[in-house]
Structures are given as C-alpha cells and as structure tokens.
Design a protein around this motif. Structure first.
Motif, PDB file in Angstrom:
ATOM      1  N   ARG A  56       0.814  -1.216   0.000  1.00  0.00           N
ATOM      2  CA  ARG A  56       0.000   0.000   0.000  1.00  0.00           C
ATOM      3  C   ARG A  56       0.851   1.270   0.000  1.00  0.00           C
ATOM      4  O   ARG A  56       0.313   2.367   0.002  1.00  0.00           O
ATOM      5  N   TYR A  73      -7.773 -20.847 -14.296  1.00  0.00           N
ATOM      6  CA  TYR A  73      -6.869 -20.966 -13.165  1.00  0.00           C
ATOM      7  C   TYR A  73      -7.401 -21.980 -12.153  1.00  0.00           C
ATOM      8  O   TYR A  73      -8.597 -22.031 -11.894  1.00  0.00           O
ATOM      9  N   SER A  74      -6.517 -22.790 -11.593  1.00  0.00           N
ATOM     10  CA  SER A  74      -6.930 -23.603 -10.452  1.00  0.00           C
ATOM     11  C   SER A  74      -5.765 -23.836  -9.507  1.00  0.00           C
ATOM     12  O   SER A  74      -4.620 -23.985  -9.924  1.00  0.00           O
ATOM     13  N   GLN A  75      -6.065 -23.839  -8.233  1.00  0.00           N
ATOM     14  CA  GLN A  75      -5.085 -24.252  -7.223  1.00  0.00           C
ATOM     15  C   GLN A  75      -5.781 -25.222  -6.295  1.00  0.00           C
ATOM     16  O   GLN A  75      -6.894 -24.986  -5.840  1.00  0.00           O
ATOM     17  N   PHE A  88      -4.979 -27.759  -2.982  1.00  0.00           N
ATOM     18  CA  PHE A  88      -4.048 -28.216  -1.950  1.00  0.00           C
ATOM     19  C   PHE A  88      -4.344 -29.667  -1.589  1.00  0.00           C
ATOM     20  O   PHE A  88      -5.503 -30.070  -1.512  1.00  0.00           O
ATOM     21  N   GLU A 146      -7.870   1.744  -5.753  1.00  0.00           N
ATOM     22  CA  GLU A 146      -7.180   0.657  -5.064  1.00  0.00           C
ATOM     23  C   GLU A 146      -5.905   1.145  -4.389  1.00  0.00           C
ATOM     24  O   GLU A 146      -5.523   0.658  -3.334  1.00  0.00           O
ATOM     25  N   TRP A 161      -7.818   4.761   2.021  1.00  0.00           N
ATOM     26  CA  TRP A 161      -8.929   3.867   2.360  1.00  0.00           C
ATOM     27  C   TRP A 161      -9.508   4.232   3.723  1.00  0.00           C
ATOM     28  O   TRP A 161      -8.783   4.643   4.634  1.00  0.00           O
ATOM     29  N   ARG A 166     -14.355  -9.592  -4.263  1.00  0.00           N
ATOM     30  CA  ARG A 166     -13.191  -9.041  -3.561  1.00  0.00           C
ATOM     31  C   ARG A 166     -13.006  -9.696  -2.194  1.00  0.00           C
ATOM     32  O   ARG A 166     -11.883  -9.831  -1.712  1.00  0.00           O
ATOM     33  N   HIS A 209     -11.372 -12.846  -2.813  1.00  0.00           N
ATOM     34  CA  HIS A 209     -10.022 -12.532  -3.256  1.00  0.00           C
ATOM     35  C   HIS A 209      -9.046 -12.523  -2.085  1.00  0.00           C
ATOM     36  O   HIS A 209      -7.926 -13.030  -2.179  1.00  0.00           O
ATOM     37  N   GLN A 233      -8.634 -16.111  -0.849  1.00  0.00           N
ATOM     38  CA  GLN A 233      -7.803 -16.877  -1.771  1.00  0.00           C
ATOM     39  C   GLN A 233      -6.332 -16.822  -1.412  1.00  0.00           C
ATOM     40  O   GLN A 233      -5.570 -17.702  -1.781  1.00  0.00           O
ATOM     41  N   ARG A 234      -5.923 -15.752  -0.754  1.00  0.00           N
ATOM     42  CA  ARG A 234      -4.503 -15.631  -0.440  1.00  0.00           C
ATOM     43  C   ARG A 234      -4.117 -16.422   0.800  1.00  0.00           C
ATOM     44  O   ARG A 234      -2.949 -16.473   1.179  1.00  0.00           O
ATOM     45  N   GLN A 235      -5.092 -17.044   1.452  1.00  0.00           N
ATOM     46  CA  GLN A 235      -4.790 -17.900   2.602  1.00  0.00           C
ATOM     47  C   GLN A 235      -4.241 -19.236   2.112  1.00  0.00           C
ATOM     48  O   GLN A 235      -4.654 -19.725   1.061  1.00  0.00           O
ATOM     49  N   PHE A 237      -6.356 -22.741   0.534  1.00  0.00           N
ATOM     50  CA  PHE A 237      -7.605 -22.320  -0.101  1.00  0.00           C
ATOM     51  C   PHE A 237      -7.652 -22.910  -1.506  1.00  0.00           C
ATOM     52  O   PHE A 237      -6.828 -22.578  -2.353  1.00  0.00           O
ATOM     53  N   TYR A 249      -9.174 -23.367  -5.186  1.00  0.00           N
ATOM     54  CA  TYR A 249      -9.845 -22.405  -6.063  1.00  0.00           C
ATOM     55  C   TYR A 249      -9.720 -22.810  -7.516  1.00  0.00           C
ATOM     56  O   TYR A 249      -8.667 -23.289  -7.939  1.00  0.00           O
ATOM     57  N   GLN A 270     -11.167 -21.317 -11.547  1.00  0.00           N
ATOM     58  CA  GLN A 270     -12.059 -20.593 -12.459  1.00  0.00           C
ATOM     59  C   GLN A 270     -11.766 -21.102 -13.861  1.00  0.00           C
ATOM     60  O   GLN A 270     -10.624 -21.223 -14.273  1.00  0.00           O
TER      61      GLN A 270
END
Lengths: 447, 447
Positions: free
Chosen positions: A146, A179-181, A183, B145, B149, B166, B169, B172-174, B177, B179, B181
């Motif tokens: 940020r 896209y796919s992930q 675990f 963005e 904020w 969002r 989103h 997803q960064r954990q 997770f 995922y 698409q």
C-alpha cells in the motif's frame, strides 16, 4: 540471433536463474528481481525437499554449458532403498548407468545465481514486486503493497516467481484466464540426518531412501557433506497426522513405532520437528501463460505440481529448453515464440501434474494392494525380457526427454494391458510364464 | 433468537439483498455495500440473461414473506418453444401446473433492494471495497485501489459480491484455499424483441423460446412489458462464432440463415449486436467458503456456474434458505452456523455446477445425436406411464427442493439404465413396447 532487449526476470529461484543464463546467451540485458535476500548470504529456511535432477534437467543445464558445474554438487542415486518396518529392500531405478541426482535446493540455487552473474545477469534482491502492467512490461516495486511504488519499464518481463506468482496474479485478473489451485490434505516437514564424525554418510549414499507407510512416508536424500535431508509427508488431520503429533513424546513414539531404523540416525528429531514449519503441497494450473509479446510465465509460476514424481524442477528447466529452441527458430518474433511456447508446454505441464498426483494416490492407497504389487512384478519381469517393447513409465518420465504427454499416454496403454492380464485365471501362479508373456506381446501388437 | 450484531453484506445483487432481508428478520443491523450506483436510478447494462425462477428460488423468497411481491413481476413459462429452422415444437417442462418463471434481472434486483430497505437494511452505493481484514471483519473502502482507504469494522461480513468477489479474493490468499475458475470458449450477447404496438408479446408469452443449433443457440424469455430479452450463445472463435460476425451484413446473413423466424421480431438486430458487449461464461469453485465466525461467502462469490440449467440465482437463494435454517438451529454460535453451512452447501454447489456444464455439453454436442433423442423419447414415455418411478432429472433440479447432489446421483443412475436399454437389439423399433418397460422396471428394482 536476436535484437538485444532489456528483460526483467521476476524470481531468482532455479528456473529464473537458468532463464537468465539463456537470455544472456541470446544477447540481452537481464535484470533478475527477488523479494527475498540473496540466498548466498543467508542460511536456508528448513522447509525444503532435496531435488532429484534427471535427464530433462541435465539437458537444460548442458544446453547452456553449466551441467558440469552442477554435477560437482550432485550425488547419483541409482536405486530406491525401501525401509520396511522389519527389513530393507533395494529397487534399481533404471538400466545400469541410469541415475537420478540428489542436490540440495539451497546449494543449487546459490550455484545457479553465481553462474547467472558470471554470464552477465544483474541481480536485485529484496525488491518487492507488487504488480505488473502487462501491456508495457512495467514492474511496480516498493517496500509495502500500500506504500510508494517505483516503476521499472522493460521490453519483456518473465514471471519465474513460483506457485504464488505476483506476475500471474495480475494475469489472473484478465477475462478468460483459466486458473486452479488445489491443496493436498497432506503436508511435509524437513528433518535431518547428520554425517558421521568422519564425514561419511550414515545410510547408503547412492540411494533414494524411502520409508513408505501408505498414507504417510519418510524420505531421505544425500547431501555432499555426508548428511541427508529428510522429509516427512503426512496428512494434516486424522489418524497418523501432524495434528496428532503435538509433543516430544508423541513424535518419538510415532517414529519408534513406524520408522524404527530412523531413530538412531535422526538425533535432533524432536527439536527439528517442532522448529521446522509444516509446509503445504499444491497443484496449480493456469492458461494462458503469456501476454502478447510482453510477458511470459515459466516454472512453478505457471505449473506447480506435487513432488511425488521428482519432476517439478525438471519440468521448469524443460520450459527453458523449449523456450530457447523457439527463440532460435523465430528470432525477434516474440509473439510467436510466446504463443508456440505455451501451446507446446501446457499439455506437457498438465501431463506431469497428473502423473505426480497419481503417484501420490498410488503411494497412499495402493502400496499395500496385492494386485498392484503383482502388476509391478509382471511389468518388471516382462520389461527385463523385452526392454525395447516395454519401457516402464518411470523411465519414460525420468530417463528421457520425450514429451510428458507421450509418457502419460503410453503409461495408460500399458496399464490397460496389465488390467486385462491381471484378470487371467490363476495369474498369481502363472505370472512369469511364457504364456502370459505371449498374451502381453499380442496385446502390444494390437496397438 | 440471536444477539443483534452489526453485519456488512458486500454486494447488493439478488443474493445480497435477499440475505439482508433474512438478517433483518434475525434482528441484526445490516449494511449493504455496492461498488456500483443504485440500480434503481440507472438503466441496466444490456448484458443480462433473463432469470428463470424455480422452486428453490420461490422457497427462499416465501421463507421471508416476499414471494408474492416477486410473483407480481414474474411470468410463468410451462414449456419450451423449440424453433427449428423449418418448424416450431413445444415441450412441456413438468407436470400440469409446473412452471418456471421469467423475471428480468434488473426489475427483480430493484424490487429486492426495495424490499430489503423496507425491512430495515441500509444500502451504501458507489462504495468500493478493495480489501477485507478477515480476522476482525473490517472492510477497506476507497475511491481507488492505491488511494486512501477508510476502515469499517463489523461483527460479521458476508461476501455476496459475485464471481469476481473481492471478499473471496482476500480469502484466496490464505494457505490451503482451493480455487478454480474456468471460462467456456463461448460468449453471450443480449438482444431484444420489442412488444407489439398494443403491448402484447410477439411470441407465445408462456414459453421459454429456444433456437438450438448445436454449437450455438438463441433463447428468448418474456418480460412484463410485452418484450422479450434474447440471448445469443456462441463460440468466440471458429466457424459460427462471434469472430465471424464483424459487420452488419454478416450478422443479418447469419440470422436469416440460422434463425429465419427471429428476423422479423428483432428489428434492432444489428444495432443491438454491435452496441451490446459480448460477455464471458465462467465456472468458479472454491473452498472453504467461510473464515472462522467472521466472514462467509454466498451465491456466485463461492459458486459461479454457467447458465444452462437456469439455476444460478436459485442455487444462490437456496444458500440463504440453508443459512437461515442453521441460524435457527445454532443461534449465536456463528462458528457452527458457518462450518455447517459450507459443509452442507459445497457438495450441492459442485453438483449443480456439474449439471449446468453437462447441459452445455449436451446442448452443443448431443442435440443432433439420434441415439440421444431416442433416449429422451424412451425416458419421457416411461416417465409418463410410471411418474412415481421415474422423475426426470430436469424436474428433480427445477421442481423440487431435494439436494442437487441427489438429483445428480439419481440422474446418473437413470442414465446408466438408459445406456443399457439403448443397447437392446432393434431398440429403434421396440422403444415404446411393454417389453422395454419391463426391462427398465427390472433395472430400477436392482437399485
């Protein structure tokens, strides 16, 4: 051969460093960025699995003249040493002279960066790339996500920044990006077998050591200094899981019961167990891998796989071999280089992902299955008698540079034949008979 | 029943608005955020497909007393009107009295926001949520963005912000997770059939109109004002694709040749074709759907599906039905509400995703297949004679609130039976015979 460009490689891992060497060979100015400190100046993190370099990896290294430098830090392993609870078996990997090579990830990474610097690539460490503007190959770099960012514009950007790639992260936000992930419900933890006082190895040095136990397993790969890097693979939850091993006593009990011959060679077992992190295992797939003639992904950034076939690094290195072949073929036409690259590599990346996942399934569910063991015995028997007619899947993947897709397809065909053979009456008694061999030969003829 | 909390719902679409009504019923303070302007104050975007409300949707609306308000803006469709190139066939959807209901997305969304406001929910439009801190349910809102904020802390946050959520989103960064698409190589474009001058409909008003053509198709659903919202589904590339239709002449030619009876009812064809965007179709899956007792995803934010079963909104509404049942059961124990919610809904979301994708495959590859059409004929014949023994898959999905997983499993079982029936000698001649019926009955007995 190509007009010199200014190229950024994001990620100074194994594949990024190798790519940098190839790009220097092609005459470009190459800047390699990494968010971490220079790996040559720090101790490694205690969360790695030793690498097993095989033919595809060596081909990529030799293609740019650095194979011999890497051979100096590699230890050949020509067999598996299978530690059952009550005995030790050996299983040769391939034909005589065929080996895979144990290399410590940290040692290899340091070497690769040295080699890339010697080739003229410039490295910038502790540079955090938060975003990439795809259309003009510009990196956005700053202390925090940020905070203030500095922009660095290049002619091309390569994302070699691993399974959680920031470069791909930007591409993911494009429409039509698949896209796919996924675990695995299994994690891994690094452990350590130190060298003997005289510097020799405590276990056979030319073996890939494995303690297979169905849903969990321990492996050990040799290092140059006489030690072994061990990795324990185990579910996160449930019976025989990381969740069960919460204190020194439970860890010691577990190892004594399940890996009795490991106890005396892992003296720091409980210390390492609780000091080292438990890491996750992910399969990541995506498409496309490139953006116009500006950005391309390589290695784990576009195809992260689980480690059960030992092909993650080899597949990433093979990306670079293919990329360079296309550079030689299409010269300055980067648009074509990139589109041919992703077209050629994507199916192969999917094939090795599938094979690696299946090896995990095989390991965790089939190793105790009598029929499966019989199948392996028949295949081995037949393959030794007719080596030209039956190259085992493992050899096609490991001791070959033929496409992974071909290995997968032929492997499936071989398996189909075997399923029919296993249906034969009394197969348990007649498995090594002339008659069964003729059946297999006939089935192969029909292909 | 529950301790009143301060709850944020991100997304003022259909599912977000319905959730807000239910949360008000449960006694909470509810703030609904949307990055777009108030849909009640703008014209809609020309990129929607009309909705087909079916039993699961009505159940969710009636469960909070707003079903009748929505019935006022819904038009029952009891059949498909199948426009072949040279004739028009009708195919009833279910039993007498069973219909799906055409509703314009914009009209329904405006109504749902009105109803939620009337129930006491507060709406905040043009508020861009860029990030969410999961651990303390805090929204980060700002103009851009990268700009300033503002932080808004809540007790709970629901992500109802659609396929490109969002809130998700951040989840997803954990680590761990899962995922995916996946985009279809097919897009869609909205077109328009206006009302007659006297306000009546140009085509039968109580039909779902479809012009099936294998790899592409046109559909039309009635609106209250006498118009129809049409949608053209077609591949992006290749023969008969959006890429081929680049000028007025090619569009007109294409429609004249393939949808001849549509020409006179779509007067603004070429204008709309080039004015309206071509939209993409994505299947998105993920897990987990919740974070501790702080954050949960609903609707498209956790399970976006392709529209070929007409179940996207219905599945999203059913999320809310289930969530509220769990709130009634577990009260303030949000941790259990959330974990039971994702456990119950995830397999059902996967099942309807699979069914929707298969309907796309069926539509694009099987509609011209003689065997497939025969199968449908046999099923219909048998089902009419033995309605208790053979409820067609479409009815299990559409006119029922039994789990999607059950519909999928029974549908697969029915299909297995049919594959065997289709193998019978002379099936083309004897398909409606007593003997074939007995074969099906016997196969059903074996279950």
């Amino acid at each position: 051969m190509q007009t010199p460009l200014k190229i950024a490689v994001v990620g100074s891992g194994l594949v990024g460093s190798l790519l940098a060497i190839y790009l220097k060979k092609a005459g470009h100015e190459v800047h390699v960025y990494d968010r971490s400190p220079d790996i040559r100046k720090i101790t490694f993190s205690g969360r790695s699995i030793n690498l097993a370099m095989s033919d595809r990896g060596w081909k990529a290294l030799d293609g740019v003249g650095v194979g011999d430098a890497v051979r100096e830090i590699a230890i050949p392993m020509d067999k598996r040493a299978i530690h059952l609870v009550d005995k030790l078996n050996y299983q040769q990997y391939g034909k005589d002279g065929e080996s895979i090579y144990s290399i410590s990830r940290g040692t290899l990474n340091r070497k690769m960066i040295d080699l890339a610097e010697a080739a003229g690539a410039e490295f910038y460490f502790e540079q955090k790339i938060w975003d990439v503007t795809l259309s003009d190959a510009t990196l956005h770099i700053g202390e925090t996500e940020r905070g203030e960012w500095e922009d660095k514009k290049y002619d091309l950007v390569f994302g070699a920044d691993g399974a959680f790639s920031r470069v791909r992260h930007r591409m993911q936000r494009q429409s039509m990006f698949n896209y796919s992930q996924e675990f695995l419900n299994m994690g891994y933890k690094e452990l350590h077998i130190p060298a003997n006082p005289d510097g020799s190895h405590k276990l056979d040095k030319h073996s890939f050591h494995i303690w297979p136990r169905g849903e969990y397993m321990l492996i050990a790969l040799p290092n140059l200094d006489g030690s072994f890097t061990c990795t324990l693979f185990m579910p996160f939850e449930g019976e025989n899981s990381f969740a069960e091993l919460t204190n020194q006593e439970s860890v010691t009990d577990f190892f004594e019961k399940n890996f009795p011959d490991s106890i005396e060679v892992i003296p720091m077992l409980t210390e390492d167990f609780f000091k080292n992190p438990t890491s996750t295992l992910v399969t990541m797939k995506c498409f496309p891998w490139t953006f116009k003639d500006k950005v391309a992904l390589v290695g784990d950034a576009c195809h992260a796989i689980v480690p059960f076939y030992g092909q993650g690094m080899n597949a990433g290195f093979e990306d670079i071999t293919v990329l360079y072949q296309l550079i030689e073929k299409y010269g300055d036409d980067w648009q074509t280089v990139f589109s041919e690259y992703e077209k050629e590599r994507k199916p192969n990346a999917d094939a090795i992902a599938e094979l690696s996942y299946r090896n995990f399934m095989e390991m965790s569910t089939k190793t105790a299955d009598e029929k499966f063991l019989l199948q392996k015995r028949i295949e081995k028997h037949f393959s030794e008698k007719y080596p030209e007619k039956w190259i085992p899947l493992y050899s096609r993947v490991t001791f070959s540079d033929r496409p992974y897709t071909e290995a997968l397809a032929i492997g499936d065909f071989q398996n189909e034949i075997m399923q029919k053979i296993l249906q034969l009456e009394n197969i348990e008694q007649i498995w090594d008979s002339e008659w069964v061999e003729q059946k297999i030969l006939a089935a192969l003829e029909q292909a």
